[in-house]
Motif scaffolding. Structure first.
Motif, mmCIF file in Angstrom:
data_model
loop_
_atom_site.group_PDB
_atom_site.id
_atom_site.type_symbol
_atom_site.label_atom_id
_atom_site.label_comp_id
_atom_site.label_asym_id
_atom_site.label_seq_id
_atom_site.Cartn_x
_atom_site.Cartn_y
_atom_site.Cartn_z
ATOM 1 N N ARG A 1 1.840 18.143 -42.743
ATOM 2 C CA ARG A 1 1.528 19.493 -43.222
ATOM 3 C C ARG A 1 1.892 20.527 -42.178
ATOM 4 O O ARG A 1 1.091 21.405 -41.857
ATOM 5 C CB ARG A 1 0.030 19.620 -43.567
ATOM 6 N N ILE A 2 3.075 20.382 -41.576
ATOM 7 C CA ILE A 2 3.455 21.406 -40.617
ATOM 8 C C ILE A 2 3.569 22.733 -41.351
ATOM 9 O O ILE A 2 3.888 22.780 -42.538
ATOM 10 C CB ILE A 2 4.805 21.095 -39.925
ATOM 11 N N HIS A 3 3.274 23.797 -40.627
ATOM 12 C CA HIS A 3 3.298 25.113 -41.233
ATOM 13 C C HIS A 3 4.634 25.752 -40.972
ATOM 14 O O HIS A 3 4.938 26.124 -39.839
ATOM 15 C CB HIS A 3 2.201 26.000 -40.652
ATOM 16 N N ILE A 4 5.445 25.858 -41.996
ATOM 17 C CA ILE A 4 6.722 26.530 -41.811
ATOM 18 C C ILE A 4 6.556 27.939 -42.320
ATOM 19 O O ILE A 4 6.498 28.189 -43.518
ATOM 20 C CB ILE A 4 7.843 25.784 -42.548
ATOM 21 N N LYS A 5 6.435 28.845 -41.378
ATOM 22 C CA LYS A 5 6.185 30.221 -41.759
ATOM 23 C C LYS A 5 7.473 31.012 -41.874
ATOM 24 O O LYS A 5 7.502 32.072 -42.449
ATOM 25 C CB LYS A 5 5.278 30.887 -40.707
ATOM 26 N N GLY A 6 8.520 30.465 -41.250
ATOM 27 C CA GLY A 6 9.748 31.247 -41.114
ATOM 28 C C GLY A 6 10.522 31.396 -42.402
ATOM 29 O O GLY A 6 10.339 30.651 -43.359
ATOM 30 N N ASN A 7 11.414 32.356 -42.373
ATOM 31 C CA ASN A 7 12.341 32.608 -43.467
ATOM 32 C C ASN A 7 13.344 31.452 -43.551
ATOM 33 O O ASN A 7 13.945 31.056 -42.558
ATOM 34 C CB ASN A 7 13.054 33.930 -43.146
ATOM 35 N N GLY B 1 16.030 24.639 -29.383
ATOM 36 C CA GLY B 1 14.659 24.247 -29.699
ATOM 37 C C GLY B 1 13.745 25.465 -29.749
ATOM 38 O O GLY B 1 12.926 25.618 -30.654
ATOM 39 N N ASP B 2 13.930 26.327 -28.774
ATOM 40 C CA ASP B 2 13.108 27.527 -28.696
ATOM 41 C C ASP B 2 13.301 28.387 -29.944
ATOM 42 O O ASP B 2 12.331 28.843 -30.558
ATOM 43 C CB ASP B 2 13.494 28.298 -27.432
ATOM 44 N N ALA B 3 14.560 28.585 -30.318
ATOM 45 C CA ALA B 3 14.842 29.424 -31.488
ATOM 46 C C ALA B 3 14.248 28.805 -32.751
ATOM 47 O O ALA B 3 13.603 29.483 -33.554
ATOM 48 C CB ALA B 3 16.353 29.609 -31.644
ATOM 49 N N LEU B 4 14.445 27.504 -32.900
ATOM 50 C CA LEU B 4 13.920 26.837 -34.094
ATOM 51 C C LEU B 4 12.405 26.959 -34.161
ATOM 52 O O LEU B 4 11.822 27.226 -35.206
ATOM 53 C CB LEU B 4 14.313 25.360 -34.081
ATOM 54 N N LYS C 1 9.139 34.118 -36.545
ATOM 55 C CA LYS C 1 9.830 35.259 -35.948
ATOM 56 C C LYS C 1 11.154 35.509 -36.661
ATOM 57 O O LYS C 1 11.700 34.623 -37.331
ATOM 58 C CB LYS C 1 10.093 34.981 -34.463
ATOM 59 N N SER C 2 11.676 36.695 -36.469
ATOM 60 C CA SER C 2 12.969 37.017 -37.084
ATOM 61 C C SER C 2 14.087 36.655 -36.109
ATOM 62 O O SER C 2 13.845 36.353 -34.943
ATOM 63 C CB SER C 2 13.038 38.498 -37.424
ATOM 64 N N LEU C 3 15.321 36.707 -36.615
ATOM 65 C CA LEU C 3 16.453 36.359 -35.761
ATOM 66 C C LEU C 3 16.556 37.306 -34.574
ATOM 67 O O LEU C 3 16.932 36.912 -33.483
ATOM 68 C CB LEU C 3 17.749 36.391 -36.571
ATOM 69 N N ALA C 4 16.166 38.562 -34.779
ATOM 70 C CA ALA C 4 16.256 39.529 -33.690
ATOM 71 C C ALA C 4 15.359 39.130 -32.522
ATOM 72 O O ALA C 4 15.684 39.369 -31.361
ATOM 73 C CB ALA C 4 15.872 40.915 -34.202
ATOM 74 N N ASN C 5 14.246 38.460 -32.831
ATOM 75 C CA ASN C 5 13.334 38.051 -31.770
ATOM 76 C C ASN C 5 13.907 36.944 -30.893
ATOM 77 O O ASN C 5 13.428 36.717 -29.789
ATOM 78 C CB ASN C 5 12.014 37.548 -32.347
#
Lengths: 304, 369
Positions: free
Chosen positions: B249-255, B328-331, B339-343
Motif C-alpha cells: 500500500r505504498i502511497h503514490i501521491k505524484g502525478n 532515485g531522489d527524483a523518483l 513534488k512537481s518536476l520543477a522541484n
C-alpha cells in the motif's frame, strides 16, 4: 557495363598486405569464383566490394556505383552471405528473414525465399535449432531477401558434408537461372569447377590468374593422365613410344601415362597392346583439374 | 516506420523469449522489493518511541511536549537523560529529543530555541526516518510559535493540522522509501545490461556486420533497440509500482505523467550509459565486467536502499557524484512526496546530462566489429 569493376584494389592491416593491388571485373549474370587458400585475401576483397571495409587504395565500381560514394545505393542492389552465419537466437527462421527484409526498400516474402532454399519445413524453428547446412541456407535466403541483382556468397559450403554441399550448389545454379550475378569464394576446387563461369585464383593477396576453369586447365596443366592394366608386362621404352606420351609411371600393378594429346594416346595404347600380344584393360583417363593448376602456379595445395 | 515497428517488435519478442533476462528484469527487482519490504517495512511502520528531556521546563517547552504527545505516530517517554540514552542504546526508544535550557528565553529574543535530537545510528532506517520526522515536526512547531510571538505575521493556517499531516505522511515508512529506490535501480540495471550486452553479443556474433551490409542506417537500428528497451522499462516500472501498491500500500501521491517522464528519462540515460559501454568494450566478458563495475557501487552508494545520511560524509559526497542518486531522489520526491518536476530540476538536469554525454560519446566510439 560489367557488374563489378575492381581496379588496383589494396588493403593493408598494419604490416600485412591482405589485398595487394588487384584488378578484375565480373560480367553481368556471370558466376564468378574467387579461389584460394585461407588468408589469401578472398574475404577481405569481398567485404570491400560489399562496402563492409574501406579500401586503402584503388577503385571499386558496382554497377557503375562507387563504393566510397554510393554505399547505400549499392547495399540495396546486392545480397550478402557472410562467412560467419549467426543470427538472433530467439527468433524463428521466418521472423529472421522477415526482420532482415524490412531493412530493404524491396523485399521478397519469407515464404518465397524459404521455398527457394528448401527450408519450408523449418519456417517456425528457432535459429539455434538448425543444423550447419540449414544455417547456411538461411543465410543464403537472407542474401536474397531484397531480390538483389548481385549476390555474394562467402564460402557457402565450408564445413558442410558433400551431400549438403550439393544442395547448396543447386541453390546457386537456380541463381544462374534467375539471371543473377554471383560472386562466390571457396577453397573447394571442385565447387569452383562445377559452378563458376570464370575463376580468379588468389594467393598472398594477389590474383595469380583469371579465366574459365577449362581455359585455366588448358593453359597451365594441359596434360592428362591415362591409367590402364596390361595382361603381360611391357617395357617402359615401348610405352614411351606411344604417340603423345610425355611420361610413364608404374601404379598399382598397372601403368600411368602422361599425355598432351589424350585421344591419340588412347588409340596408341590399344595398338601397342595388340602389337605385343597383350590385352589392355581398365583404361581410364583423368583430366587435369583446377587443383593441378593451383598446385602448379602457387606450388602449394589449396587446402594447406 | 514499418521498419522501425518491425524491429521494435522483434526486439521485444526476443527479450520476451529470453527467460533469464526476464527473471533479472522483472522477478529479481520484485523479489528484492518484497524481501526488503518484509524485513524492514514493519519496524518503521510501528510508532516511534520518543524520549523527551525538558531541561528548560518552561511554558513553551511544555507546550511542545504536549503537542508532540498528541501526534499519534509518537509515543512519548519521560525520564532522566542518562536513563533514556541507555534505553536508546538498548533499542527501547527510537530517538531522544532534548529541549535545551534557555529554550523559551531564546524564543522570546526572536532567536531559535535550541533542541537536540539523539538517534541510534546503528539502526539506520529507523533513525533516519525518526530524525527527519522530528526535524520536520519541530520546524513546524517552531513556525507556529514564531507566529505566536510575532502576531503580525500570523496567517490563516492551522498549525496543528499541518503538523499532523506531515507526521502521518509517508515519510515514516521504509517501503515508501525503498520502492522508488528499487525502481531506479531496476531502470539502471536493465538499461545498462539490456543494451550493452545485447549489442556486444550481436557484434561478437557478426550480426552487426550483417546489419551493416544492409541499407538500414545505424541510427534506426539503435533507435529501434532503444525504443524496445524503453517499452520494457515502462512495463517494469508499472509492475513494480503495482505490486508495491498491492502488497505494501505504498502511497503514490505524484502525478503519473511526471512519474512516467522520470522513468523514461532514467531508462534512456542508463541505456545511453550501456550503449557507451558497448562502444568501448570488445568482448561480452569485458562488457559484463564494466557493467557490473558501474552498477554495483551505484546500487550501494546511491541511497537506493537506505538514506544517504547514514553514510560516512565522504561516501555521501561520492554518492552525489553518481547519477543513480539523482534518479532515485527524483523518483522518490515525485512519486511519494508528490513534488512537481520543477522541484526536482537539478535531478533531471544531472540525469539528462549524463545520458546525453554518454550517448554522444557512444556514437563517436561505436564500432560495428
Amino acid at each position: 557495363m560489367p557488374a563489378i569493376q575492381v581496379t588496383d584494389l589494396t588493403k593493408r592491416y598494419e604490416e600485412l598486405t591482405a589485398v595487394d593491388e588487384i584488378s578484375f571485373h565480373v560480367e553481368d549474370r556471370e558466376i564468378f569464383g574467387i579461389l584460394g587458400p585461407n588468408g589469401a585475401g578472398k574475404t577481405t576483397t569481398l567485404e570491400m566490394i560489399e562496402t563492409l571495409r574501406e579500401p586503402d587504395s584503388g577503385e571499386i565500381l558496382v554497377e557503375g556505383l562507387d563504393v566510397r560514394k554510393d554505399a547505400k545505393k549499392i547495399k540495396e542492389i546486392i545480397g550478402v552471405q557472410l562467412q560467419t552465419t549467426v543470427f538472433f537466437d530467439n527468433l524463428t527462421v521466418y521472423e529472421t528473414i522477415d526482420l532482415f527484409g524490412s531493412f530493404y526498400s524491396k523485399q521478397l516474402t519469407p515464404d518465397e525465399l524459404l521455398q527457394r532454399v528448401g527450408l519450408e519445413e523449418k519456417r517456425d524453428s528457432k535459429l539455434n535449432e538448425l543444423s550447419g547446412g540449414q544455417h547456411k541456407r538461411v543465410s543464403i535466403a537472407l542474401a536474397l531477401v531484397n531480390d538483389p541483382r548481385i549476390v555474394f556468397l562467402d564460402e557457402p559450403t565450408t564445413g558442410l558434408d558433400p551431400q549438403v554441399r550439393r544442395n547448396i550448389w543447386e541453390i546457386v545454379e537456380a541463381l544462374r537461372a534467375a539471371e543473377k550475378t554471383v560472386i562466390i569464394t571457396s577453397h573447394y576446387i571442385e565447387e569452383a569447377e562445377h559452378l563458376c563461369d570464370r575463376v580468379a585464383i588468389m594467393d598472398l593477396g594477389k590474383i595469380v590468374t583469371i579465366g574459365s576453369p577449362t581455359e585455366l586447365i588448358d593453359q597451365y596443366s594441359p596434360e592428362s593422365n591415362i591409367s590402364f592394366r596390361l595382361s603381360r608386362e611391357v617395357s617402359h621404352d615401348k610405352l614411351a613410344r606411344i604417340p603423345g606420351v610425355t611420361g610413364v609411371h608404374d601404379a598399382n600393378g598397372g601403368y600411368v601415362l602422361t599425355t598432351g594429346t589424350p585421344q591419340e594416346t588412347r588409340v596408341g595404347i590399344f595398338t601397342m597392346a595388340y602389337e605385343n600380344d597383350a590385352v589392355a584393360d581398365e583404361v581410364s583417363m583423368r583430366r587435369a583439374t583446377l587443383e593441378d593448376v593451383f598446385l602448379k602456379i602457387t606450388g602449394k595445395r589449396i587446402r594447406a | 516506420m514499418r521498419q522501425f515497428l518491425k524491429f521494435v517488435g522483434a526486439s521485444l519478442k526476443m527479450t520476451y523469449r529470453e527467460k533469464i533476462a526476464l527473471f533479472w528484469m522483472f522477478l529479481f527487482p520484485l523479489v528484492l522489493m518484497l524481501l526488503l519490504g518484509a524485513i524492514f517495512g514493519h519496524s518503521s511502520q510501528a510508532n516511534v518511541t520518543l524520549g523527551v528531556v525538558d531541561r528548560d521546563n518552561s511554558r513553551v517547552t511544555q507546550a511542545i511536549t504536549a503537542r508532540l504527545g498528541k501526534i499519534s505516530a509518537f509515543k512519548l517517554q519521560n525520564g532522566s537523560e542518562s536513563a533514556l540514552k541507555q534505553k536508546l542504546m538498548d533499542g527501547k526508544v527510537n530517538a531522544i529529543l532534548v529541549l535545551n535550557q534557555g529554550f523559551q528565553a531564546s524564543i522570546f529574543q526572536h532567536k531559535p530555541g535550541q533542541a537536540t535530537i539523539y538517534v541510534d545510528k546503528s539502526s539506520p532506517t529507523v533513525s533516519q526516518i525518526t530524525s527527519s520526522a522530528l526535524n520536520q515536526v519541530m520546524g513546524e512547531i517552531g513556525v507556529g510559535m514564531a507566529k505566536q510571538v510575532m502576531p503580525n505575521v500570523i496567517g490563516p493556517s492551522d498549525i496543528i493540522k499541518v503538523t499532523e499531516k506531515s507526521v502521518t505522511s509517508t515519510d515514516l515508512r521504509y517501503v515508501d522509501f525503498i520502492v522508488p529506490g528499487i525502481l531506479a535501480m531496476t531502470l539502471m540495471t536493465s538499461g545498462l545490461l539490456g543494451l550493452s550486452l545485447s549489442l556486444v553479443q550481436n557484434r561478437e556474433k557478426g550480426i552487426l556486420r550483417r546489419v551493416k551490409v544492409s541499407p538500414l542506417p545505424l541510427s534506426r537500428f539503435l533507435g529501434s533497440e532503444i525504443t524496445a528497451a524503453l517499452i520494457m522499462s515502462l512495463i517494469q516500472a508499472a509492475i513494480l509500482l503495482l505490486v508495491g501498491w498491492a502488497v505494501f500500500r505504498i502511497h503514490i501521491k505524484g502525478n503519473w505523467l511526471y512519474i512516467a517522464f522520470i522513468v523514461i528519462l532514467g531508462a534512456a540515460t542508463f541505456l545511453a550509459v550501456g550503449f557507451l559501454i558497448a562502444s568501448v568494450t570488445k568482448t561480452l566478458k569485458t562488457a559484463e565486467m564494466a557493467s557490473n563495475a558501474i552498477t554495483f557501487p551505484m546500487m550501494f552508494l546511491s541511497g537506493v536502499f537506505f538514506p544517504l545520511a547514514i553514510l560516512p560524509a565522504f561516501l555521501a559526497v561520492v554518492a552525489k557524484c553518481l547519477p543513480l542518486y539523482y534518479l532515485g531522489d527524483a523518483l522518490r520526491k515525485v512519486m511519494i512526496q508528490g513534488k512537481s518536476l520543477a522541484n526536482v530540476w537539478l535531478d533531471i538536469l544531472v540525469v539528462a546530462a549524463t545520458g546525453i554525454i554518454c550517448f554522444i560519446a557512444a556514437v563517436k566510439l561505436f564500432r560495428w566489429e
